[in-house]
Design a protein around this motif. Structure first.
Motif, PDB file in Angstrom:
ATOM      1  N   ALA A  84       0.833  -1.201   0.000  1.00 46.00           N
ATOM      2  CA  ALA A  84       0.000   0.000   0.000  1.00 46.00           C
ATOM      3  C   ALA A  84       0.867   1.250   0.000  1.00 46.00           C
ATOM      4  CB  ALA A  84      -0.927  -0.001   1.210  1.00 46.00           C
ATOM      5  N   ARG A 115       0.941   3.999  -3.000  1.00 41.72           N
ATOM      6  CA  ARG A 115       0.683   5.420  -2.728  1.00 41.72           C
ATOM      7  C   ARG A 115       1.858   6.270  -3.216  1.00 41.72           C
ATOM      8  NH1 ARG A 115      -2.945   7.562   0.888  1.00 41.72           N
ATOM      9  NH2 ARG A 115      -1.359   9.095   1.441  1.00 41.72           N
ATOM     10  N   THR A 173      -1.746   0.858 -11.323  1.00 43.55           N
ATOM     11  CA  THR A 173      -2.958   0.826 -10.516  1.00 43.55           C
ATOM     12  C   THR A 173      -4.131   1.274 -11.371  1.00 43.55           C
ATOM     13  OG1 THR A 173      -3.943   1.542  -8.422  1.00 43.55           O
ATOM     14  CG2 THR A 173      -2.667   3.174  -9.638  1.00 43.55           C
ATOM     15  N   THR A 174      -5.246   1.568 -10.746  1.00 47.21           N
ATOM     16  CA  THR A 174      -6.449   1.970 -11.467  1.00 47.21           C
ATOM     17  C   THR A 174      -6.992   3.274 -10.903  1.00 47.21           C
ATOM     18  OG1 THR A 174      -7.919   0.785  -9.939  1.00 47.21           O
ATOM     19  CG2 THR A 174      -7.053  -0.461 -11.838  1.00 47.21           C
ATOM     20  N   LYS A 175      -7.875   3.894 -11.675  1.00 45.14           N
ATOM     21  CA  LYS A 175      -8.525   5.113 -11.207  1.00 45.14           C
ATOM     22  C   LYS A 175      -9.285   4.841  -9.920  1.00 45.14           C
ATOM     23  CE  LYS A 175     -11.745   8.689 -12.805  1.00 45.14           C
ATOM     24  NZ  LYS A 175     -12.560   9.154 -13.964  1.00 45.14           N
ATOM     25  N   ARG A 176      -9.934   3.698  -9.853  1.00 43.93           N
ATOM     26  CA  ARG A 176     -10.674   3.319  -8.653  1.00 43.93           C
ATOM     27  C   ARG A 176      -9.752   3.236  -7.447  1.00 43.93           C
ATOM     28  NH1 ARG A 176     -13.940  -2.413  -7.829  1.00 43.93           N
ATOM     29  NH2 ARG A 176     -14.607  -2.031  -5.669  1.00 43.93           N
ATOM     30  N   MET A 177      -8.555   2.690  -7.643  1.00 48.01           N
ATOM     31  CA  MET A 177      -7.608   2.571  -6.540  1.00 48.01           C
ATOM     32  C   MET A 177      -7.103   3.943  -6.100  1.00 48.01           C
ATOM     33  SD  MET A 177      -6.390   0.372  -4.493  1.00 48.01           S
ATOM     34  CE  MET A 177      -6.647  -1.186  -5.348  1.00 48.01           C
ATOM     35  N   TYR A 183      -8.808   6.700  -6.188  1.00 53.86           N
ATOM     36  CA  TYR A 183      -9.889   7.251  -5.368  1.00 53.86           C
ATOM     37  C   TYR A 183      -9.936   6.574  -3.997  1.00 53.86           C
ATOM     38  CZ  TYR A 183     -11.823   9.871  -9.299  1.00 53.86           C
ATOM     39  OH  TYR A 183     -12.014  10.775 -10.324  1.00 53.86           O
ATOM     40  N   TYR A 184      -9.606   5.291  -3.969  1.00 54.34           N
ATOM     41  CA  TYR A 184      -9.605   4.565  -2.691  1.00 54.34           C
ATOM     42  C   TYR A 184      -8.540   5.140  -1.753  1.00 54.34           C
ATOM     43  CZ  TYR A 184      -8.662   0.848   0.677  1.00 54.34           C
ATOM     44  OH  TYR A 184      -8.445   0.142   1.840  1.00 54.34           O
ATOM     45  N   TYR A 185      -7.363   5.402  -2.284  1.00 48.18           N
ATOM     46  CA  TYR A 185      -6.259   5.900  -1.449  1.00 48.18           C
ATOM     47  C   TYR A 185      -6.394   7.380  -1.108  1.00 48.18           C
ATOM     48  CZ  TYR A 185      -3.455   1.642  -1.900  1.00 48.18           C
ATOM     49  OH  TYR A 185      -3.000   0.354  -1.826  1.00 48.18           O
ATOM     50  N   GLY A 190      -9.240   9.691  -2.346  1.00 47.41           N
ATOM     51  CA  GLY A 190     -10.579  10.266  -2.265  1.00 47.41           C
ATOM     52  C   GLY A 190     -11.037  10.998  -3.505  1.00 47.41           C
TER      53      GLY A 190
END
Length: 221
Positions: A17, A21, A51-55, A57-59, A61
């Motif tokens: 992680a 990041r 990584t992905t766009k979703r990831m 946003y996960y890290y 926001g």
């Protein structure tokens, strides 16, 4: 077996992680510095990372929070350098020159930082104002400058009545201008302010200007 392996797996996940990041922040720094806040796209940042766009946003926001995180890390780098600065063994004149050189070197080595700060100024420092972390980070350099100024004034070496914030601005303005205005200055005056052959000239000139101001004879009232 589960109780033995779980901490190890947890440690791996934590490292992965942190690595993810850091990679996102590396690419986001380059993209925001290149395209600006409005021009940078999270889709492009995701495509340039593993990584992905979703990831993302996960890290982080969202795009706004990602840009804030980029700023927080960029400011954190220079604050860490300031915290490691050791000038207590130097006389006030040498100490203030060393501080100026630190700022000069950092701004030269981190042109992306200069661009990010310029972009944030265009946006009225709204991300910095909203960041609790940046609001607390302050500047360790100010404490160092205050100590140097006090020592120089008590010894009679410094005659200027200047506070730490003004001196910090004086030093930073030259260092920032040299990198931020390199292209326009070169186009207008035919001189590259970041030309390697003139680097020591400008580095010395900065220290000379600051010291001349602090030690100049003041005309009476």
């Amino acid at each position: 077996m589960t109780s033995v392996d779980e901490p190890a797996r947890s440690g791996v996940r934590t490292r992965d992680a942190a690595r993810t990041r850091a990679e996102i922040l590396d690419v986001a720094t380059q993209e925001f510095a290149r395209a600006g806040y409005d021009g940078a796209r999270v889709d492009d940042i995701a495509a340039l990372t593993r990584t992905t766009k979703r990831m993302i946003y996960y890290y982080f926001g969202g795009k706004e929070q990602l840009f804030t995180a980029v700023l927080e890390r960029a400011y954190g780098v220079i604050r860490e350098a300031e915290q490691q600065l050791d000038v207590d063994h130097l006389d006030p004149v040498a100490a203030i020159r060393r501080l100026a050189e630190l700022t000069f070197d950092h701004h030269e080595r981190h042109p992306d930082f200069i661009r990010l700060v310029s972009i944030e100024n265009i946006h009225g420092a709204e991300h910095i104002a909203a960041s609790e972390k940046l609001g607390r980070i302050g500047s360790p350099a100010l404490d160092v400058i205050r100590r140097i100024l006090t020592s120089g004034q008590e010894s009679g070496l410094f005659t200027a009545d200047v506070d730490a914030v003004d001196l910090h601005a004086m030093i930073s303005s030259f260092c920032f201008f040299r990198v931020a205005n390199r292209s326009t200055f070169g186009a207008l005056f035919g001189r590259d302010l970041v030309e390697p052959a003139r680097r020591e000239h400008y580095r010395t000139m900065l220290g000379d200007m600051v010291i001349a101001y602090l030690t100049a004879e003041r005309a009476a009232g």
